[in-house]
Design an enzyme around this catalytic site. Sequence first.
Site, mmCIF file in Angstrom:
data_model
loop_
_atom_site.group_PDB
_atom_site.id
_atom_site.type_symbol
_atom_site.label_atom_id
_atom_site.label_comp_id
_atom_site.label_asym_id
_atom_site.label_seq_id
_atom_site.Cartn_x
_atom_site.Cartn_y
_atom_site.Cartn_z
ATOM 1 C CE1 TYR A 440 23.503 11.843 -27.142
ATOM 2 C CE2 TYR A 440 24.515 10.714 -29.002
ATOM 3 C CZ TYR A 440 24.132 10.589 -28.325
ATOM 4 O OH TYR A 440 24.400 10.079 -27.386
ATOM 5 C CD GLU A 441 18.332 11.502 -31.317
ATOM 6 O OE1 GLU A 441 17.216 12.439 -31.318
ATOM 7 O OE2 GLU A 441 18.839 10.795 -31.819
#
Lengths: 589, 589
Positions: A440-441
């Site tokens: 994620y990110e």
Amino acid sequence: MYRAPIKDIAHTLKQVAGLDEALEEKRFGELSADLVDAILEEAAKFAGERIAPLAETGDKHGTKLQDGVVTTAPGWKELYTDWAAGGWNALTGDEAYGGQGLPAMLSVAVSEMWNAGSVAFALAPTLTMGAVEALEKHASDELKALYLPKLISGEWTGTMNLTEPQAGSDLGALKARATRNGDDTYSLFGQKIFITYGEHDMTDNIVHLVLARLPDAPAGTKGISLFLVPKFLVNPDGSLGPRNEVFCAGIEHKLGIHASPTCTMIYGDGTSGEGAKGWLVGEENHGLACMFTMMNNARLLVGIQGVAVAEAAYQKALAFARERRQGRAPGAKAGGEMSPIIEHPDIQRTLLTMKGLTQGARAIAYACAHALDMARVSEGDEARHWADRASLLTPVAKAFGTDVGMEAASLGIQVHGGMGFIEETGAARLWRDVRITPIYEGTNGIQAIDLVQRKLPLGNGEHVKGYIAELVAIAYQAAASNRPELGETAKCLSAALADLEEATLYLQKALAEGQLAEALCGATPYLRLFGLAAGGAYLAKGALADGDAARSAICRFYAENLLNETTALKHRVMHGAESLMAAGAALQD
Amino acid sequence: MYRAPIKDIAHTLKQVAGLDEALEEKRFGELSADLVDAILEEAAKFAGERIAPLAETGDKHGTKLQDGVVTTAPGWKELYTDWAAGGWNALTGDEAYGGQGLPAMLSVAVSEMWNAGSVAFALAPTLTMGAVEALEKHASDELKALYLPKLISGEWTGTMNLTEPQAGSDLGALKARATRNGDDTYSLFGQKIFITYGEHDMTDNIVHLVLARLPDAPAGTKGISLFLVPKFLVNPDGSLGPRNEVFCAGIEHKLGIHASPTCTMIYGDGTSGEGAKGWLVGEENHGLACMFTMMNNARLLVGIQGVAVAEAAYQKALAFARERRQGRAPGAKAGGEMSPIIEHPDIQRTLLTMKGLTQGARAIAYACAHALDMARVSEGDEARHWADRASLLTPVAKAFGTDVGMEAASLGIQVHGGMGFIEETGAARLWRDVRITPIYEGTNGIQAIDLVQRKLPLGNGEHVKGYIAELVAIAYQAAASNRPELGETAKCLSAALADLEEATLYLQKALAEGQLAEALCGATPYLRLFGLAAGGAYLAKGALADGDAARSAICRFYAENLLNETTALKHRVMHGAESLMAAGAALQD
């Protein structure tokens, strides 16, 4: 049970990442080393005594969705309330809105502790912090006045709404739409997925920051705007008004971080006919720039999640290895009792690898936080320099930190043998939880591409060279120190940094000559090379800063056993593209 | 959904691992290449159409224990029954007891398919095969006649009972005891943990092979005997008699392989006052040798589990990467539609790494199986040679294969991005399932120690040198072939094999000089170096054997991008011990 390594954390902050000099120069006002120590100690207490003991419960219970209401695990709401009441959410917030205005370095250091206690718990404030930062930088004064005090205190939480089913890494593809209402409000319609703490029962209100397109927006990333959409509308006096038309339609069944609800959010499902009411943050069609403010911060904090899990895994494995007896280590007397497995060289290699990589990744993340702080308190060229430094280190802190988290969590299971595979041991939970962090990110592959394509050219390509030169100076200091306990550290570090420099120049040249594909073939090995070499340099800096024997021993182990991977990585960067492209073409048949 | 890679498997068996020559020389009787192909095709069908579709169900439902009865997941019993009815369990069994007497190579190849379908399912027959082999080699004719036909047909399953809470890797520490009953039976008492398929509802009977101590047994590993303990006693006519006093007292809550019950077994819980009735296998106090027959077989098959999961993960990731579109790959036209992610160089690197490592690990495992087969059909020096070869390759097949399985499963999640973290995608299950494989049947650390301490000295240290010389000959052939599509394969491979040779000589010298601790410090990097180099040589052998363009491209990618890690590994073996021991001592403070 996790105990925050206050000594290592303080040492890394002060003597490696630059806090000592900054404090001496009064860059952070009246902040003193004593206050830093006091904050670290209090945070360590909360993380170890309150958060860590609930991690198992959170994992087991997960979250439940019924009729749009998400219930968190038993004890979770109280934990969050107490945590926010302790002032922890307000650490870095703007003092004008109730924050304490402390440096990001401190926030990152205590964030490591929350995450080592439970990544699933720490995620809620991580997202809130991102929202606070985006609002501080881009929102109107009215929005700030209405929302910032409660987001900074932690009375409300914040979310980031980017992803849609067809738009993950590629935000240009997103479809959620917003229409102008003629006043200062907008109506939002669309579906967002993977929204962390999109809905929960820990606070009275939730403030969503949502990317969406206006009807007349240009295609792609230049047509995205950022909106603030509260779960409950907020009256001018700050009290809660009616429920807004944003609802959780589902929560994911995930591999890890079970206690953190990952929600599908529906904006404007037709119940009111008007969509979800939102307010513009920043300018129309400039939402991506606002979102990047949140994302950069979030990327660093995700890197810290990796470091945190690595530390927790190391502590757990170390404790087990000291207790568990099996076989006889070399040198143990035959017929005597079984040796604690920590006496076996192979277990020592495992633990030292965990420890060394954790310390290296921690130093990179803290150095990145320091750069953010210095950029904030500087002006002109100096500010530019530090902003570039933070930009350069962010993808490394994120990807190297989370890769280290994965590696350490896996090695930690391995030290436990069969017990590591049993859920009750807790080593498996760390491994499951950390598995999201390289994703994620921005996946770690995307971080590597970002590093090569956007960060190496900073300052006309000079910024990264200056950074490497700083690391090389550390190698010189190690050589000049002539400390026998550092063994071949200086030699190994110099070689690794030479590899880094050579690979960097190669990539800059490839980019300059328009060979983008060739450069990107080497992105992932380059990021690893960067992280390993920088981590090794920071370990040496730390060892040189004091006479701690264990610190020197770990530094030497890292230099003589881990750093030599850089030569292979450099080779992949500089000579790997041709065979990759040839075989890559075959894959597509 | 998984489809067995018949082409790769057949190619590796025949042209890389030695089956073609053996068939030509009629070493396996009338077995023909056509029959091999037919078996692989039928197995592929069963694995893809029957096993793989139930993997998800098995993972979700797991197993339930109630009143000593273990219930497997819906469809599991029928699946097993049909599998056994298809004759798959009898593939390698002794023809005198209903087996088909086929080579281990074939068994290993189809085992890869069962495991790629579901590791949790394939575990049951894997354990049965180990029991069959131990009984074939060590049991009395009476025991063989009574038990082998039903174990070979798969009508009953077998288990291995080694581990106790205080005795995992160190079997010398085990406490389960057996007493002589004065007839040909013994009574067993004690607790065993982590017993795979120790209790289940798929067959009418379960045959436990149990390590225990006689009252007058010497301490340590020289006082261990092996006993056969059936769940139901067996009448002389083969029909089932009364329930024996062995019961499942608990099943573990595990990270993966949920559909496989991992049982705590109690022998002699006092209900009959007589303990569990057992029969001696082999001689008293020589149980460990008998158990090693099972364990070596099991170690190879665990290595194959790693290969199987790696293949399944690769297929899943490849399919996703072809469908999923995000961003624009280098060279894609701006403003056009998003590129399938398989066009991004970083995703290609990921997929090629998975594919190359999988193929290398597969070849090592098949070569190990070939050595087992050749040892069985040879005599004298030739048999000794092949037995040594199998001994040498077993720890590498196990540890390198399972490390590759872990690496590929993790990379597979990464390719899926956020979807990889969602359980329904299935990529996470592969990663959870494979996590046990570097642990059980001897952790990979123990495999590395076995390789260094027991396998390098084989044949006075000459066997491993002869093996490396065979690999070097492949590098020469690659050089002599002058095939442009192999790029720098010959050069990279030669360098890697030189690293392997140098590290080998160093370790042999250290052992000869009594520097055991120094040698064991390098065990894990040495095993990785061995696996990487041997895998690269087998990829080259495969590429040289035919003109397949994709095979050559993967071989070249492996050589130019993966093999160069060997230099760092060699350095760790030869120069890593001093810093490891210094820092290891600091760990124990």
